[in-house]
Design a protein around this motif. Sequence first.
Motif, PDB file in Angstrom:
ATOM      1  N   VAL A  10       0.853  -1.188   0.000  1.00 50.55           N
ATOM      2  CA  VAL A  10       0.000   0.000   0.000  1.00 50.55           C
ATOM      3  C   VAL A  10       0.885   1.233   0.000  1.00 50.55           C
ATOM      4  O   VAL A  10       1.806   1.346   0.823  1.00 50.55           O
ATOM      5  N   VAL A  11       0.634   2.151  -0.916  1.00 53.80           N
ATOM      6  CA  VAL A  11       1.402   3.397  -1.024  1.00 53.80           C
ATOM      7  C   VAL A  11       0.487   4.573  -0.681  1.00 53.80           C
ATOM      8  O   VAL A  11      -0.607   4.695  -1.229  1.00 53.80           O
ATOM      9  N   ILE A  12       0.969   5.436   0.228  1.00 53.36           N
ATOM     10  CA  ILE A  12       0.210   6.619   0.638  1.00 53.36           C
ATOM     11  C   ILE A  12       1.133   7.836   0.583  1.00 53.36           C
ATOM     12  O   ILE A  12       2.005   7.988   1.438  1.00 53.36           O
ATOM     13  N   PRO A  13       0.988   8.720  -0.417  1.00 50.63           N
ATOM     14  CA  PRO A  13       1.768   9.969  -0.429  1.00 50.63           C
ATOM     15  C   PRO A  13       1.186  10.941   0.599  1.00 50.63           C
ATOM     16  O   PRO A  13      -0.042  11.078   0.708  1.00 50.63           O
ATOM     17  N   VAL A  14       2.049  11.632   1.355  1.00 51.87           N
ATOM     18  CA  VAL A  14       1.551  12.567   2.375  1.00 51.87           C
ATOM     19  C   VAL A  14       2.353  13.867   2.362  1.00 51.87           C
ATOM     20  O   VAL A  14       3.538  13.894   2.037  1.00 51.87           O
ATOM     21  N   LEU A  15       1.649  14.931   2.736  1.00 45.96           N
ATOM     22  CA  LEU A  15       2.276  16.233   2.974  1.00 45.96           C
ATOM     23  C   LEU A  15       1.480  16.923   4.079  1.00 45.96           C
ATOM     24  O   LEU A  15       0.353  17.373   3.844  1.00 45.96           O
ATOM     25  N   ASP A  16       2.056  16.942   5.278  1.00 47.52           N
ATOM     26  CA  ASP A  16       1.397  17.559   6.437  1.00 47.52           C
ATOM     27  C   ASP A  16       0.009  16.966   6.664  1.00 47.52           C
ATOM     28  O   ASP A  16      -0.983  17.685   6.784  1.00 47.52           O
ATOM     29  N   ASP A  17      -0.051  15.664   6.745  1.00 50.17           N
ATOM     30  CA  ASP A  17      -1.328  14.945   6.857  1.00 50.17           C
ATOM     31  C   ASP A  17      -1.410  14.106   8.129  1.00 50.17           C
ATOM     32  O   ASP A  17      -2.093  13.081   8.146  1.00 50.17           O
ATOM     33  N   GLU A  18      -0.730  14.476   9.207  1.00 47.52           N
ATOM     34  CA  GLU A  18      -0.587  13.559  10.323  1.00 47.52           C
ATOM     35  C   GLU A  18      -1.919  13.086  10.907  1.00 47.52           C
ATOM     36  O   GLU A  18      -2.066  11.909  11.244  1.00 47.52           O
ATOM     37  N   ARG A  19      -2.906  13.959  11.040  1.00 50.63           N
ATOM     38  CA  ARG A  19      -4.174  13.541  11.640  1.00 50.63           C
ATOM     39  C   ARG A  19      -4.922  12.564  10.750  1.00 50.63           C
ATOM     40  O   ARG A  19      -5.377  11.504  11.198  1.00 50.63           O
ATOM     41  N   ALA A  20      -5.058  12.929   9.476  1.00 53.06           N
ATOM     42  CA  ALA A  20      -5.742  12.029   8.542  1.00 53.06           C
ATOM     43  C   ALA A  20      -4.969  10.725   8.387  1.00 53.06           C
ATOM     44  O   ALA A  20      -5.558   9.644   8.314  1.00 53.06           O
ATOM     45  N   LEU A  21      -3.644  10.814   8.362  1.00 55.80           N
ATOM     46  CA  LEU A  21      -2.813   9.622   8.184  1.00 55.80           C
ATOM     47  C   LEU A  21      -2.984   8.664   9.357  1.00 55.80           C
ATOM     48  O   LEU A  21      -3.055   7.440   9.163  1.00 55.80           O
ATOM     49  N   ALA A  22      -3.053   9.187  10.565  1.00 55.70           N
ATOM     50  CA  ALA A  22      -3.229   8.329  11.733  1.00 55.70           C
ATOM     51  C   ALA A  22      -4.518   7.523  11.624  1.00 55.70           C
ATOM     52  O   ALA A  22      -4.544   6.313  11.899  1.00 55.70           O
ATOM     53  N   ARG A  23      -5.594   8.180  11.190  1.00 54.23           N
ATOM     54  CA  ARG A  23      -6.865   7.478  11.021  1.00 54.23           C
ATOM     55  C   ARG A  23      -6.781   6.444   9.906  1.00 54.23           C
ATOM     56  O   ARG A  23      -7.312   5.337  10.010  1.00 54.23           O
ATOM     57  N   CYS A  24      -6.105   6.826   8.821  1.00 55.85           N
ATOM     58  CA  CYS A  24      -5.962   5.918   7.678  1.00 55.85           C
ATOM     59  C   CYS A  24      -5.182   4.663   8.070  1.00 55.85           C
ATOM     60  O   CYS A  24      -5.571   3.533   7.739  1.00 55.85           O
ATOM     61  N   LEU A  25      -4.095   4.837   8.800  1.00 50.85           N
ATOM     62  CA  LEU A  25      -3.264   3.697   9.182  1.00 50.85           C
ATOM     63  C   LEU A  25      -3.978   2.792  10.189  1.00 50.85           C
ATOM     64  O   LEU A  25      -3.739   1.575  10.209  1.00 50.85           O
ATOM     65  N   GLU A  26      -4.836   3.354  10.998  1.00 47.66           N
ATOM     66  CA  GLU A  26      -5.649   2.521  11.895  1.00 47.66           C
ATOM     67  C   GLU A  26      -6.522   1.565  11.084  1.00 47.66           C
ATOM     68  O   GLU A  26      -6.719   0.399  11.466  1.00 47.66           O
TER      69      GLU A  26
END
Length: 256
Positions: A10-26
């Motif tokens: 799974v590939v997830i590009p991010v830029l200043d996405d810590e809150r959304a990323l935390a939910r996504c990784l859960e």
Amino acid sequence: MTAAPLTISVVIPVLDDERALARCLERFAAQSVAPLEVVVVDNGSADGSADVARAAGARVVEEPVRGIPAAAAAGYDAAVGDVIARCDADSVVPPDWVERIRDAFAADPALEGLTGPGRFIDLPRPWRGVASVAYAVGTFGASGAAIANVPLWGSNMALRRTAWAAVSAEVERLDASVHDDLDLTMRLGPRARLRFEPRLQVGAEGRMFHSRDAARRRVAMAMRTFRRNWAIDGSAGRRWLHRVSGRGLLVGEAQR
């Protein structure tokens, strides 16, 4: 002898996405079939996106060149699974997302790419359905007509790693004003075996609908992407001719 199950990166590009990323990784931690790996591509974040990714067990790849084309390509290059699944930090994937992707590619060895629709979860409730349908018509209908194939949508897509290897040197990586997913689809060509699966649905943010400027910007990016690829391979008509008859061979495919 039974073949080994396909592995999914799974590939997830991010830029200043810590809150959304935390939910996504859960959500990836709760998948019915665990991915082989989650590759988070940090595109120069000033927040704690990379730390969030590492804390969740994801592999972090740094991509200093700004823009989703560079970040997404870096993630695909780094992925080691048989199939590369791609979503965004704000994608809300169902618990069987990885399983559905794995099963689709296992059932069809010729399948090169898979994509599905989104439902926009951040818009006012009365408009969510209308916006989701409108976006699907524009993305999979109008864009599909322009490229003579099923457009892969970056918030909800998967690609066989061998297909990526065939076009990785041809995709646009530096121009952030190009839609990376649309460009990738056009480089794969009109005869690539790409499939739209309506049951492969994710939640997403309807950023295009937040303002008229946002909508105009996305349309302008789409036209820029079309023109880039038409200049390489010829018009939409030529792409359709190649798709239905095999004639009018595309330049990129002639080189592969």
